[in-house]
Design an enzyme around this catalytic site. Structure first.
Site, PDB file in Angstrom:
ATOM      1  N   GLU A 282       0.825  -1.204   0.000  1.00  0.00           N
ATOM      2  CA  GLU A 282       0.000   0.000   0.000  1.00  0.00           C
ATOM      3  C   GLU A 282       0.871   1.271   0.000  1.00  0.00           C
ATOM      4  O   GLU A 282       0.442   2.316  -0.473  1.00  0.00           O
ATOM      5  CB  GLU A 282      -0.910  -0.022   1.233  1.00  0.00           C
ATOM      6  CG  GLU A 282      -2.285   0.548   0.968  1.00  0.00           C
ATOM      7  CD  GLU A 282      -3.239   0.347   2.140  1.00  0.00           C
ATOM      8  OE1 GLU A 282      -2.961  -0.484   3.030  1.00  0.00           O
ATOM      9  OE2 GLU A 282      -4.260   1.031   2.162  1.00  0.00           O
ATOM     10  N   HIS A 303       7.449 -26.988  -0.846  1.00  0.00           N
ATOM     11  CA  HIS A 303       6.961 -28.165  -1.574  1.00  0.00           C
ATOM     12  C   HIS A 303       5.917 -27.793  -2.619  1.00  0.00           C
ATOM     13  O   HIS A 303       5.181 -28.650  -3.098  1.00  0.00           O
ATOM     14  CB  HIS A 303       6.414 -29.195  -0.579  1.00  0.00           C
ATOM     15  CG  HIS A 303       7.505 -29.744   0.291  1.00  0.00           C
ATOM     16  ND1 HIS A 303       8.051 -30.992   0.104  1.00  0.00           N
ATOM     17  CD2 HIS A 303       8.193 -29.164   1.307  1.00  0.00           C
ATOM     18  CE1 HIS A 303       9.020 -31.169   0.995  1.00  0.00           C
ATOM     19  NE2 HIS A 303       9.130 -30.068   1.739  1.00  0.00           N
ATOM     20  N   LYS A 411     -12.623   2.067  -2.514  1.00  0.00           N
ATOM     21  CA  LYS A 411     -13.572   2.462  -1.462  1.00  0.00           C
ATOM     22  C   LYS A 411     -14.615   3.426  -2.029  1.00  0.00           C
ATOM     23  O   LYS A 411     -15.788   3.326  -1.707  1.00  0.00           O
ATOM     24  CB  LYS A 411     -12.838   3.125  -0.299  1.00  0.00           C
ATOM     25  CG  LYS A 411     -12.123   2.153   0.628  1.00  0.00           C
ATOM     26  CD  LYS A 411     -11.613   2.915   1.834  1.00  0.00           C
ATOM     27  CE  LYS A 411     -10.968   2.038   2.867  1.00  0.00           C
ATOM     28  NZ  LYS A 411     -10.500   2.775   4.035  1.00  0.00           N
TER      29      LYS A 411
HETATM   30  O1  PA5 Z   1      -3.549   1.751   5.610  1.00  0.00           O
HETATM   31  C1  PA5 Z   1      -4.679   2.193   5.439  1.00  0.00           C
HETATM   32  O2  PA5 Z   1      -4.932   3.399   5.546  1.00  0.00           O
HETATM   33  C2  PA5 Z   1      -5.849   1.276   5.082  1.00  0.00           C
HETATM   34  O3  PA5 Z   1      -5.437  -0.033   4.906  1.00  0.00           O
HETATM   35  C3  PA5 Z   1      -6.894   1.331   6.183  1.00  0.00           C
HETATM   36  O4  PA5 Z   1      -6.305   0.958   7.395  1.00  0.00           O
HETATM   37  C4  PA5 Z   1      -8.079   0.401   5.883  1.00  0.00           C
HETATM   38  O5  PA5 Z   1      -8.596   0.692   4.611  1.00  0.00           O
HETATM   39  C5  PA5 Z   1      -9.173   0.569   6.934  1.00  0.00           C
HETATM   40  O6  PA5 Z   1      -9.609   1.894   7.013  1.00  0.00           O
HETATM   41  P1  PA5 Z   1     -10.450   2.398   8.240  1.00  0.00           P
HETATM   42  O7  PA5 Z   1      -9.666   2.259   9.481  1.00  0.00           O
HETATM   43  O8  PA5 Z   1     -10.774   3.825   7.913  1.00  0.00           O
HETATM   44  O9  PA5 Z   1     -11.716   1.551   8.295  1.00  0.00           O
END
Ligand code: PA5
Length: 419
Positions: A282, A303, A411
């Site tokens: 990410e 394996h 999202k």
């Molecule tokens: O690293 C990030 O920002 C994302 O992976 C969020 O943690 C994830 O999408 C969850 O978002 P939220 O805490 O707003 O529900």
């Protein structure tokens, strides 16, 4: 606490050549020039009162229930899951939780499997239940729907007033529908710090509350992180293995090695590699750049995917995460393998070494990070190490480590679909 070794690296490896760039990024991080860089000094500035509040709340949850459902996804899930899997027994829920009079920990909100929720609700009927809902935005679909379902379950079972005492919310300090609901209903809440993004938040209440409920020493975890914070606050590339690792990933990327395969020989590290996949994927994979993080659990995957490692397209490098000493080892005395190794852990290390030697025949680049022991302290230390290495690696790649436009795109499509 952590040691870096590497083999078959690009020929151009000369730390001094890269020092100016590393010094620049070191300063950029220390000055917190980018948004969401609050994690850089968090272990040194986390308030005692906050930690005490988390510890008291964890104790209250332990008294109140026999099962805690932790609801969250991505950065609001993986850190706690990784830590509990790493430091608690694989038989924690089915054996130790009851024995130690601690709640079993179940996770929810990280998928939309109807089968799972049906079975979870049935499972919860035999338990006294509390919920811990974690969402920084408060609007993410998967945890929102799971929370809706589980909130109505506890409300029906315990009544509105008692249900509110059994719900704990970790969300933005002032914004979002979860914050509004929590304040209206009087849930106990903790704030996700404004300057720390999801995947960098495991050492904040996001990870600390569920981890503390599971009986893991969060004070020692933060001490480990603080130790790493001081150790890697050093711009000198010849000394700082955190920056060395970040740079090696970048040089390998430039050399066409576009996949990093995190390999673990200890099953307890499996979810830690899931956390790593989120952190690096990410943070770095954007604008057509970045190393794709993958993970394998050995010996199982030797394996199957072992074939690819040995004989497939050489577009990857391996990063092996290994543990030097373990507390509970199994003696091989009397075994036919006793001549090779004295214990199971030693045998595991021999398998790891044999795989490395085999892969090095192809000159496959191999990085090894050895952690001295498995403990709350070393977990905190490793988290900080990888967060900082990831940030520097992203800067070298030329991308912002702290946004996630790809995830946001999905999202917002969901929000459109739900209108
Ligand atoms: O690293 C990030 O920002 C994302 O992976 C969020 O943690 C994830 O999408 C969850 O978002 P939220 O805490 O707003 O529900």
């Amino acid at each position: 606490m952590l040691k870096l070794d590497y083999w078959a690296m690009p020929d151009s490896l000369n730390w001094l050549q890269y020092q100016p760039e590393i010094s620049k990024f070191h300063e950029k991080l220390n000055k917190k020039e980018d948004a969401y860089t609050g994690w850089v000094d968090w272990p040194l500035r986390v308030e005692r009162e906050l930690l005490q509040d988390i510890l008291n709340t964890a104790e209250e949850i332990r008294q109140r229930c026999t099962a805690l459902v932790v609801i969250g996804i991505g950065g609001s899930y993986l850190g706690a899951k990784a830590c509990i899997e790493l430091l608690q027994s694989p038989f924690y829920n089915e054996h130790y939780a009851g024995k130690l009079k601690r709640p079993r920990i179940y996770f929810a909100g990280h998928h939309l499997s109807a089968i799972y929720y049906e079975e979870l609700l049935e499972r919860l009927n035999d338990e006294e239940v509390c919920l811990c809902v974690i969402s920084k935005s408060g609007t993410t679909l998967e945890p929102s729907i799971a929370f809706e379902l589980l909130r109505s379950y506890v409300q029906q079972r315990y009544g509105m007033e008692e249900a509110a005492k059994r719900i704990y919310a970790i969300t933005d300090a002032s914004k979002g529908i979860l914050r509004v609901e929590a304040d209206e209903q009087g849930y106990k809440t903790f704030a996700v710090p404004d300057d720390i993004g999801g995947r960098y938040s495991v050492l904040t209440p996001v990870g600390l509350l569920p981890i503390a409920v599971a009986g893991i020493d969060i004070v020692s975890m933060l001490e480990g992180a603080a130790q790493a914070c001081k150790a890697y606050d050093n711009a000198d590339l010849t000394e700082n293995i955190c920056y060395q690792y970040g740079l090696l990933r970048n040089l390998l990327q430039q050399d066409g090695k576009v996949i990093e395969i995190f390999e673990v020989y200890e099953g307890r590290l499996r979810y830690f590699t899931e956390w790593l996949k989120q952190l690096f994927g990410e943070s770095e994979c954007k604008e057509g750049q970045g190393v794709i993080p993958m993970s394998l659990q050995m010996s199982t995957d030797l394996h199957s995917m072992g074939q690819f490692l040995q004989d497939g397209r050489q577009i990857f490098f391996e990063t092996v995460l290994t543990i030097e000493k373990i507390r509970k080892d199994v003696s091989l005395e009397g075994s036919e393998y006793a001549g090779i190794a004295k214990s199971m852990h030693e045998l595991n290390q021999i398998v790891e070494e044999s795989a490395r030697k085999a892969h090095l025949k192809n000159n496959t680049p191999n990085i090894r990070l050895t952690v001295s022991e498995l403990s709350a302290k070393s977990f905190g230390y490793m988290v900080y190490f990888f967060e900082k290495a990831c940030a520097v690696s992203c800067y070298l790649t030329g991308v912002n480590p702290f946004d996630q436009p790809g995830v946001e795109a999905y999202k917002s499509n969901i929000k459109v679909a739900l209108r």
